[in-house]
Design a protein around this motif. Sequence first.
Motif, PDB file in Angstrom:
ATOM      1  N   GLU A   1       0.849  -0.933  -0.162  1.00  0.00           N
ATOM      2  CA  GLU A   1      -0.063  -0.098   0.013  1.00  0.00           C
ATOM      3  C   GLU A   1       0.795   1.187   0.064  1.00  0.00           C
ATOM      4  O   GLU A   1       1.964   1.270   0.401  1.00  0.00           O
ATOM      5  CB  GLU A   1      -0.765  -0.074   1.329  1.00  0.00           C
ATOM      6  N   GLN A   2       0.334   2.353  -0.610  1.00  0.00           N
ATOM      7  CA  GLN A   2       0.909   3.429  -0.630  1.00  0.00           C
ATOM      8  C   GLN A   2       0.377   4.374   0.532  1.00  0.00           C
ATOM      9  O   GLN A   2      -1.037   4.707   0.491  1.00  0.00           O
ATOM     10  CB  GLN A   2       0.800   4.443  -1.939  1.00  0.00           C
ATOM     11  N   THR A   3       1.142   4.584   1.786  1.00  0.00           N
ATOM     12  CA  THR A   3       0.532   5.395   2.900  1.00  0.00           C
ATOM     13  C   THR A   3       1.527   6.189   3.404  1.00  0.00           C
ATOM     14  O   THR A   3       2.842   6.038   3.012  1.00  0.00           O
ATOM     15  CB  THR A   3       0.006   4.333   3.817  1.00  0.00           C
ATOM     16  N   ARG A   4       1.300   6.642   4.506  1.00  0.00           N
ATOM     17  CA  ARG A   4       2.518   7.306   5.253  1.00  0.00           C
ATOM     18  C   ARG A   4       3.208   6.580   6.027  1.00  0.00           C
ATOM     19  O   ARG A   4       2.764   5.832   6.499  1.00  0.00           O
ATOM     20  CB  ARG A   4       1.725   8.725   6.112  1.00  0.00           C
ATOM     21  N   PRO A   5       4.601   6.809   6.215  1.00  0.00           N
ATOM     22  CA  PRO A   5       5.265   7.863   5.466  1.00  0.00           C
ATOM     23  C   PRO A   5       5.795   7.450   3.923  1.00  0.00           C
ATOM     24  O   PRO A   5       6.031   8.261   3.192  1.00  0.00           O
ATOM     25  CB  PRO A   5       6.546   7.992   6.463  1.00  0.00           C
ATOM     26  N   HIS A   6       5.676   6.201   3.553  1.00  0.00           N
ATOM     27  CA  HIS A   6       6.182   5.709   2.320  1.00  0.00           C
ATOM     28  C   HIS A   6       5.260   4.375   1.918  1.00  0.00           C
ATOM     29  O   HIS A   6       4.788   3.798   2.661  1.00  0.00           O
ATOM     30  CB  HIS A   6       7.726   5.845   2.100  1.00  0.00           C
ATOM     31  N   THR A   7       5.897   3.789   0.762  1.00  0.00           N
ATOM     32  CA  THR A   7       5.111   2.548   0.410  1.00  0.00           C
ATOM     33  C   THR A   7       5.544   1.404   1.279  1.00  0.00           C
ATOM     34  O   THR A   7       6.773   1.442   1.537  1.00  0.00           O
ATOM     35  CB  THR A   7       5.689   2.220  -0.963  1.00  0.00           C
ATOM     36  N   LEU A   8       4.648   0.814   1.572  1.00  0.00           N
ATOM     37  CA  LEU A   8       4.916  -0.510   2.497  1.00  0.00           C
ATOM     38  C   LEU A   8       4.200  -1.664   2.070  1.00  0.00           C
ATOM     39  O   LEU A   8       3.321  -1.967   1.272  1.00  0.00           O
ATOM     40  CB  LEU A   8       4.041   0.040   4.044  1.00  0.00           C
ATOM     41  N   LYS A   9       5.246  -2.840   2.569  1.00  0.00           N
ATOM     42  CA  LYS A   9       4.654  -3.996   2.387  1.00  0.00           C
ATOM     43  C   LYS A   9       4.593  -4.779   3.964  1.00  0.00           C
ATOM     44  O   LYS A   9       5.831  -4.927   4.577  1.00  0.00           O
ATOM     45  CB  LYS A   9       5.654  -4.708   1.357  1.00  0.00           C
ATOM     46  N   ARG A  10       3.506  -5.030   4.318  1.00  0.00           N
ATOM     47  CA  ARG A  10       3.241  -5.455   5.721  1.00  0.00           C
ATOM     48  C   ARG A  10       2.120  -6.471   5.949  1.00  0.00           C
ATOM     49  O   ARG A  10       1.163  -6.352   5.124  1.00  0.00           O
ATOM     50  CB  ARG A  10       3.260  -4.160   6.666  1.00  0.00           C
ATOM     51  N   THR A  11       2.307  -7.107   7.046  1.00  0.00           N
ATOM     52  CA  THR A  11       1.048  -7.942   7.323  1.00  0.00           C
ATOM     53  C   THR A  11      -0.108  -7.451   7.798  1.00  0.00           C
ATOM     54  O   THR A  11       0.518  -6.405   8.656  1.00  0.00           O
ATOM     55  CB  THR A  11       1.666  -9.266   8.251  1.00  0.00           C
ATOM     56  N   THR A  12      -1.036  -7.512   7.380  1.00  0.00           N
ATOM     57  CA  THR A  12      -2.408  -6.658   7.739  1.00  0.00           C
ATOM     58  C   THR A  12      -3.519  -7.704   7.889  1.00  0.00           C
ATOM     59  O   THR A  12      -3.922  -8.357   7.416  1.00  0.00           O
ATOM     60  CB  THR A  12      -2.583  -5.682   6.509  1.00  0.00           C
ATOM     61  N   PRO A  13      -4.167  -7.313   9.118  1.00  0.00           N
ATOM     62  CA  PRO A  13      -5.560  -8.050   9.234  1.00  0.00           C
ATOM     63  C   PRO A  13      -6.490  -7.677   8.091  1.00  0.00           C
ATOM     64  O   PRO A  13      -6.673  -6.731   7.682  1.00  0.00           O
ATOM     65  CB  PRO A  13      -5.885  -7.448  10.519  1.00  0.00           C
ATOM     66  N   TYR A  14      -7.307  -8.691   7.813  1.00  0.00           N
ATOM     67  CA  TYR A  14      -8.132  -8.744   6.790  1.00  0.00           C
ATOM     68  C   TYR A  14      -9.347  -8.115   7.268  1.00  0.00           C
ATOM     69  O   TYR A  14     -10.033  -8.368   8.311  1.00  0.00           O
ATOM     70  CB  TYR A  14      -8.515 -10.251   6.292  1.00  0.00           C
ATOM     71  N   ALA A  15      -9.909  -7.210   6.502  1.00  0.00           N
ATOM     72  CA  ALA A  15      -9.431  -6.593   5.208  1.00  0.00           C
ATOM     73  C   ALA A  15      -8.448  -5.501   5.404  1.00  0.00           C
ATOM     74  O   ALA A  15      -7.687  -5.305   4.554  1.00  0.00           O
ATOM     75  CB  ALA A  15     -10.770  -6.209   4.353  1.00  0.00           C
ATOM     76  N   TYR A  16      -8.650  -4.639   6.679  1.00  0.00           N
ATOM     77  CA  TYR A  16      -7.775  -3.483   6.834  1.00  0.00           C
ATOM     78  C   TYR A  16      -7.811  -3.187   8.206  1.00  0.00           C
ATOM     79  O   TYR A  16      -8.842  -3.693   8.985  1.00  0.00           O
ATOM     80  CB  TYR A  16      -7.948  -2.256   5.981  1.00  0.00           C
TER      81      TYR A  16
END
Length: 440
Positions: free
Chosen positions: A212-227
């Motif tokens: 995702e593109q979010t602050r502070p910069h583009t991230l690749k991370r484990t996220t709970p479904y759906a957000y």
Amino acid sequence: MSTPVFEDISVTRDCPCAGCAHERLELRTGGASRASTRAAAVVALGAVLTGTGAGAAHALEQRAFATQDTTPPGQGAPGPLVTRATTATTATATATATATAARTTSAPMRLTRSQIMARAQTWVNARVSYSMGAYYQGYRKDCSGYVSMAWGLGSNQWTGSLAAYGVRIGKSQLKPGDMLLFHNPSNPSAGSHVTIFGGWTDSSRTRYVAYEQTRPHTLKRTTPYAYWNNSGGYVPYRYKYVVEDGGNGGGTGGGSGGSSGTAFPGASSFGPGAVNGHVTELGRMLTKRGGGTFYREGPGPRWTEADRRATRAFQEAQGWRGAEADGIPGPATWRHLVQGTGKNIGGGSGGGTGGSGGGSSASAFPGKQHFRPGQSNAHITKLGRQLVKKGYGKHYTQGPGPRWSESDRRNVEAFQRAQGWRGSAADGYPGPETWRRLFH
């Protein structure tokens, strides 16, 4: 005559989605809050009357749209897509408008899932900073601009228009390269956001890898479904023009051979629920590079936790950390395995025999099965004595001895954490690399 020139087109005239229809209606019927839009329309009408052409007038009218694409709650205030205006001559405005209109109507690309994920990874690697008013590689540096780039749309869409480029799917159909979209048509500023689905991280499908593109910069991370927020409002979509990698898409084929072992089959071939020959091929290559101790049986065509842990160990052996060592093979992991390059799991260069060596004059690692509750053998005594010698014996109240105990596990864990390892890499059970470092 001076004409305000906006930086982007947020809504297309022919887009059928509800968001664009809503914006077009507001532009036709809006009140005092749309003063700037009416002013732009007057300028466009003037362009037509002075002979600059209907096409330019339409492009200028499109430029007057000011839709919103917002950051996730708690990650920044909502802001407009178009935030800056400049002064230019009518001729310059006409040329710019025509060029922008042409860019907006360019055909979307046909992309494989691997290509979509590779495009998404480029911004992760570059750590592109978040901005709703700036651009990178021609794409707006916000969440919807990022998905527009990854999907190769050739234009900057927003959360209200991205759905027009996708096909709605169910949660069970999600594969890497699909998107999870939350758009609030009644109030776009109330948390609207979009992420790229990178694959499940658990068999219960409660967490996934989000790009995702979010602050502070583009991230690749484990996220709970759906957000993290508005979870119930996110809708899965598949890119209309996606091409499945190798025609398998992580399907149910259970062949043992997989592919020729050269081209990366795509991240969708791996992860919870995957059953195919590529998983078998991955396991066999990992076993040759020191991952055999992670498998109690197999490797086989069904993805298991052993596959994930062995892959992660191999990635960490290359010096990768965090999202780059998530246990899901990517193109770089696959290339090292196929070509025999990089580091083995137990240390040493590529082409090794699978981590059985200790990396020094010490004896070979005897295998994880010797270090488990209920086990009693000389290897445990040897391990304990070496831990004491290295200064990691504080949890022993007696011994060390041949019977595996919680004291052994806690001392091993302390040693592993001292190496900078965390999570499953510091579980207190020695593996090839723990053994090598202890006896080096």
